[in-house]
Design a protein around this motif. Sequence first.
Motif, PDB file in Angstrom:
ATOM      1  N   LYS A   9       2.683 -10.722 -17.989  1.00  0.00           N
ATOM      2  CA  LYS A   9       3.864  -9.868 -18.039  1.00  0.00           C
ATOM      3  C   LYS A   9       3.722  -8.735 -17.041  1.00  0.00           C
ATOM      4  CE  LYS A   9       2.174  -6.784 -21.695  1.00  0.00           C
ATOM      5  NZ  LYS A   9       2.451  -6.202 -23.029  1.00  0.00           N
ATOM      6  N   THR A  10       4.860  -8.111 -16.732  1.00  0.00           N
ATOM      7  CA  THR A  10       4.856  -6.977 -15.814  1.00  0.00           C
ATOM      8  C   THR A  10       4.926  -5.677 -16.605  1.00  0.00           C
ATOM      9  OG1 THR A  10       7.269  -7.084 -15.617  1.00  0.00           O
ATOM     10  CG2 THR A  10       5.952  -8.292 -13.978  1.00  0.00           C
ATOM     11  N   ILE A  11       4.572  -4.573 -15.928  1.00  0.00           N
ATOM     12  CA  ILE A  11       4.569  -3.246 -16.554  1.00  0.00           C
ATOM     13  C   ILE A  11       5.786  -2.493 -16.055  1.00  0.00           C
ATOM     14  CG2 ILE A  11       3.226  -1.126 -16.863  1.00  0.00           C
ATOM     15  CD1 ILE A  11       0.735  -2.799 -16.188  1.00  0.00           C
ATOM     16  N   SER A  12       6.559  -1.945 -16.962  1.00  0.00           N
ATOM     17  CA  SER A  12       7.866  -1.386 -16.615  1.00  0.00           C
ATOM     18  C   SER A  12       7.791  -0.177 -15.695  1.00  0.00           C
ATOM     19  CB  SER A  12       8.616  -1.000 -17.899  1.00  0.00           C
ATOM     20  OG  SER A  12       7.880  -0.034 -18.634  1.00  0.00           O
ATOM     21  N   ASP A  13       6.741   0.653 -15.822  1.00  0.00           N
ATOM     22  CA  ASP A  13       6.694   1.888 -15.045  1.00  0.00           C
ATOM     23  C   ASP A  13       5.614   1.876 -13.964  1.00  0.00           C
ATOM     24  OD1 ASP A  13       4.559   1.901 -16.749  1.00  0.00           O
ATOM     25  OD2 ASP A  13       4.698   4.039 -17.249  1.00  0.00           O
ATOM     26  N   ALA A  14       5.168   0.680 -13.553  1.00  0.00           N
ATOM     27  CA  ALA A  14       4.132   0.584 -12.517  1.00  0.00           C
ATOM     28  C   ALA A  14       4.512  -0.489 -11.514  1.00  0.00           C
ATOM     29  CB  ALA A  14       2.771   0.272 -13.143  1.00  0.00           C
ATOM     30  N   GLY A  19       5.561  -2.781  -3.812  1.00  0.00           N
ATOM     31  CA  GLY A  19       6.718  -2.186  -4.462  1.00  0.00           C
ATOM     32  C   GLY A  19       7.347  -3.059  -5.520  1.00  0.00           C
ATOM     33  N   ARG A  20       6.684  -4.157  -5.904  1.00  0.00           N
ATOM     34  CA  ARG A  20       7.199  -5.020  -6.957  1.00  0.00           C
ATOM     35  C   ARG A  20       6.647  -4.564  -8.300  1.00  0.00           C
ATOM     36  NH1 ARG A  20       4.778 -10.250  -3.998  1.00  0.00           N
ATOM     37  NH2 ARG A  20       2.974  -8.930  -4.477  1.00  0.00           N
ATOM     38  N   PRO A  21       7.340  -4.867  -9.407  1.00  0.00           N
ATOM     39  CA  PRO A  21       6.780  -4.531 -10.728  1.00  0.00           C
ATOM     40  C   PRO A  21       5.377  -5.107 -10.871  1.00  0.00           C
ATOM     41  CG  PRO A  21       9.059  -5.222 -10.960  1.00  0.00           C
ATOM     42  CD  PRO A  21       8.686  -5.473  -9.516  1.00  0.00           C
ATOM     43  N   ALA A  22       4.439  -4.264 -11.297  1.00  0.00           N
ATOM     44  CA  ALA A  22       3.032  -4.674 -11.366  1.00  0.00           C
ATOM     45  C   ALA A  22       2.811  -5.688 -12.474  1.00  0.00           C
ATOM     46  CB  ALA A  22       2.143  -3.453 -11.578  1.00  0.00           C
ATOM     47  N   GLU A  23       2.149  -6.791 -12.138  1.00  0.00           N
ATOM     48  CA  GLU A  23       1.804  -7.785 -13.142  1.00  0.00           C
ATOM     49  C   GLU A  23       0.506  -7.355 -13.821  1.00  0.00           C
ATOM     50  OE1 GLU A  23       0.876 -12.577 -13.488  1.00  0.00           O
ATOM     51  OE2 GLU A  23       1.905 -11.761 -11.713  1.00  0.00           O
ATOM     52  N   GLN A  24       0.537  -7.288 -15.143  1.00  0.00           N
ATOM     53  CA  GLN A  24      -0.593  -6.722 -15.876  1.00  0.00           C
ATOM     54  C   GLN A  24      -1.889  -7.490 -15.649  1.00  0.00           C
ATOM     55  OE1 GLN A  24       0.268  -5.086 -19.664  1.00  0.00           O
ATOM     56  NE2 GLN A  24      -1.717  -5.591 -20.546  1.00  0.00           N
ATOM     57  N   MET A  26      -2.813  -9.152 -13.017  1.00  0.00           N
ATOM     58  CA  MET A  26      -3.245  -9.203 -11.625  1.00  0.00           C
ATOM     59  C   MET A  26      -3.550  -7.836 -11.030  1.00  0.00           C
ATOM     60  SD  MET A  26      -3.270 -12.418 -10.978  1.00  0.00           S
ATOM     61  CE  MET A  26      -3.414 -12.420  -9.195  1.00  0.00           C
ATOM     62  N   THR A  27      -3.188  -6.769 -11.713  1.00  0.00           N
ATOM     63  CA  THR A  27      -3.376  -5.421 -11.162  1.00  0.00           C
ATOM     64  C   THR A  27      -4.070  -4.532 -12.187  1.00  0.00           C
ATOM     65  OG1 THR A  27      -1.213  -4.686 -11.979  1.00  0.00           O
ATOM     66  CG2 THR A  27      -1.294  -5.604  -9.752  1.00  0.00           C
ATOM     67  N   GLY A  28      -4.577  -3.430 -11.688  1.00  0.00           N
ATOM     68  CA  GLY A  28      -5.163  -2.433 -12.567  1.00  0.00           C
ATOM     69  C   GLY A  28      -6.391  -2.931 -13.306  1.00  0.00           C
ATOM     70  N   GLY A  29      -6.667  -2.301 -14.436  1.00  0.00           N
ATOM     71  CA  GLY A  29      -7.800  -2.690 -15.255  1.00  0.00           C
ATOM     72  C   GLY A  29      -9.092  -2.028 -14.803  1.00  0.00           C
ATOM     73  N   TRP A  30     -10.204  -2.472 -15.392  1.00  0.00           N
ATOM     74  CA  TRP A  30     -11.479  -1.802 -15.200  1.00  0.00           C
ATOM     75  C   TRP A  30     -12.038  -1.956 -13.791  1.00  0.00           C
ATOM     76  CZ3 TRP A  30     -14.114   2.050 -16.551  1.00  0.00           C
ATOM     77  CH2 TRP A  30     -14.035   2.557 -17.840  1.00  0.00           C
ATOM     78  N   THR A  31     -11.803  -3.099 -13.163  1.00  0.00           N
ATOM     79  CA  THR A  31     -12.354  -3.292 -11.820  1.00  0.00           C
ATOM     80  C   THR A  31     -11.786  -2.264 -10.855  1.00  0.00           C
ATOM     81  OG1 THR A  31     -12.609  -5.661 -12.233  1.00  0.00           O
ATOM     82  CG2 THR A  31     -12.636  -4.924  -9.933  1.00  0.00           C
ATOM     83  N   PHE A 174      -4.271   1.752 -16.264  1.00  0.00           N
ATOM     84  CA  PHE A 174      -4.209   1.261 -17.639  1.00  0.00           C
ATOM     85  C   PHE A 174      -2.800   1.459 -18.189  1.00  0.00           C
ATOM     86  CE2 PHE A 174      -8.535   2.684 -16.802  1.00  0.00           C
ATOM     87  CZ  PHE A 174      -9.269   1.551 -17.145  1.00  0.00           C
ATOM     88  N   ASN A 175      -2.330   0.461 -18.904  1.00  0.00           N
ATOM     89  CA  ASN A 175      -0.999   0.501 -19.511  1.00  0.00           C
ATOM     90  C   ASN A 175      -1.115   1.150 -20.885  1.00  0.00           C
ATOM     91  OD1 ASN A 175       1.584   0.080 -20.413  1.00  0.00           O
ATOM     92  ND2 ASN A 175       1.405  -2.149 -20.581  1.00  0.00           N
ATOM     93  N   ASP A 176      -0.660   2.398 -21.019  1.00  0.00           N
ATOM     94  CA  ASP A 176      -0.843   3.114 -22.287  1.00  0.00           C
ATOM     95  C   ASP A 176       0.028   2.567 -23.413  1.00  0.00           C
ATOM     96  OD1 ASP A 176       1.554   4.006 -21.356  1.00  0.00           O
ATOM     97  OD2 ASP A 176       0.987   6.113 -21.173  1.00  0.00           O
ATOM     98  N   SER A 177       0.972   1.683 -23.090  1.00  0.00           N
ATOM     99  CA  SER A 177       1.769   1.063 -24.149  1.00  0.00           C
ATOM    100  C   SER A 177       1.114  -0.205 -24.691  1.00  0.00           C
ATOM    101  CB  SER A 177       3.179   0.732 -23.624  1.00  0.00           C
ATOM    102  OG  SER A 177       3.111  -0.207 -22.557  1.00  0.00           O
ATOM    103  N   ASP A 178       0.044  -0.634 -24.044  1.00  0.00           N
ATOM    104  CA  ASP A 178      -0.712  -1.795 -24.506  1.00  0.00           C
ATOM    105  C   ASP A 178      -1.916  -1.300 -25.312  1.00  0.00           C
ATOM    106  OD1 ASP A 178      -3.214  -3.739 -23.900  1.00  0.00           O
ATOM    107  OD2 ASP A 178      -1.359  -4.923 -23.914  1.00  0.00           O
ATOM    108  N   PRO A 179      -2.060  -1.698 -26.585  1.00  0.00           N
ATOM    109  CA  PRO A 179      -3.136  -1.158 -27.432  1.00  0.00           C
ATOM    110  C   PRO A 179      -4.530  -1.336 -26.835  1.00  0.00           C
ATOM    111  CG  PRO A 179      -1.557  -2.378 -28.762  1.00  0.00           C
ATOM    112  CD  PRO A 179      -1.181  -2.632 -27.331  1.00  0.00           C
TER     113      PRO A 179
END
Length: 585
Positions: A9-14, A19-24, A26-31, A174-179
């Motif tokens: 899924k993508t993240i609404s505010d990232a 410039g595309r909606p960030a796919e959770q 494929m992007t971000g996270g600990w790395t 990190f997506n703060d809406s994801d627990p």
Amino acid sequence: MDLPESQGKTISDAWDFKGRPAEQSMTGGWTRAAMILGVELVERLTTLGIAVNLVTYLTGTMHLGNATSANTVTNFLGTSFMLCLLGGFVADTFLGRYLTIAIFATVQATGVTVLTISTIIPSLRPPKCIPHTGTPCIQASGMQLTILYLALYLTAMGTGGIKSSVSGFGSDQFNDSDPKESKQMIKFFNWFFFLINIGSLGAVTVLVYIQDNLGRGYGYGICACAIAVGLVVFLSGSRRYRFKKLVGSPLTQIAAVFVAALKKRHLDFPSDPSPLYNVDDGVNTKKKQKLPHTKDLRFLDKAAIKDPSIVVANKWNLSSLTDVEEVKLVIRMLPIWATTIIFWTDYVQMTTFSVSQATTMDRHIGKSFQIPAASLTVFFVGSILLTVAVYDRIIVPIVRKVLKHPQGLTPLRKIGVGLVLSTIAMVAAALTEIKRLRAAKAHGLVNNPAAEIPLTVFRLVPQFFLVGAGEAFTYMGQLDFFLRECPKGMKTMSTGLFLSTLSLGFFVSSLLVTIVHKVTDHKNPWLPDNINQGRLYNFYWLLAILSVLNLIIYLVCASRYVYKNKRLADEGIQVDEEDEPTCHA
């Protein structure tokens, strides 16, 4: 620590780098967060590695006086933290956090490279002193000092830009809406604080030892290489970072409220605040918590008056009542903000005059190993870590039982404890200096600044330990206070308010040193170039007196301060925000 599981899924505010909606998945996270943490690690290593040992370089190699050297160090540190405000404004308004980190890390690498070169090329520093010849040491020339200051302030500029954005950009991964990712964000800030202290320990031990025993060129060169490596690692993650849209600087909101109030200063206050413009009256681009109207600082209310003569409304001529109340919240914090500045004035003495004291004392462990003077700050860093552990494991449980506070000491009480400890530290420093001067006189070493006084350097440990413990309480208290009390729409102000107290504390130290040096220099100098002939203990007594007076003012301000949550609860408003952990150091 595992990477977040693929959610598809993508993240609404990232957004991603295109410039595309960030796919959770494929992007971000600990790395990606780890790549950002690396920048903070090398920044801390570099800034502290330069600052804690700079006074010995300025006095021993550049042949500057003690007062001038101390002011150079405090001005360097003060500028570093003051430029965090500029870096934050640039990141929030123009460049974004990613570009701000990349650009300012490059600036810092440039500054440290210039500093390294200046220590290697003989023409960029004065000739060495020849002892026992009676020939005075030649002070650094204007050109040599210009190169040195250029290097230092390029480094300071880089520090300001990195510090202003690195923790925020790390939390953006990190997506703060994801627990699951929300929990990982908390771990990120724990690692952030841990790496800050790892960088500090490396700076005050390994780097200082290399600088004193192998040469400044090696020590500063390692810093330059570390920044370059950190920057390359940071840039390598560009395609996988999550980016947030620019939100604008809260400084703009504060300025807009004051400008709108000044423009409508001729208007009368309405008897009923209900006609004032508020967030419900129009489209608002930012989600804000509606705040109740308060009767203090009423002049600012004029910013929310709807002026019929204004044809086109904008933020510079009409502010919402909530915007006005947010600015009022910031203004109410200013007395607490102002009374924490003196702590950082006490704090910075540990990197200036306390290091000067250490250079004259017996620093041997055994017969062969000699502790570098600047490495005494290891007790300072160790005290911080020990205090945090004791607070979490011992003090918090006691406070929960005795004072019935589930979170331990309140932010204002933490700050109060820190101010008390720093005051005691200045008293301890004055008493130790008196003991050191007596030892110098007893052994006929008053006129020999290069001689080793037969007094163990470990006599200085109490002042380092007390200031370190005080920093742990003050640091935690200030961050908690500013983060908790800043309005929801102005959370980045918490960083600015905190870092500005550090900066101003360092500048206050420079001002005090300058005044004391000019007033006392003619007859009985407190801060001469040869501290064995001075009265440094009087300077410490002065700081102790100022700290006591400041503590009294702080206690009055703290006793009158009403926390935001209580103020809202008294108005029957339920607090709907959750404070996100923040760490800036």
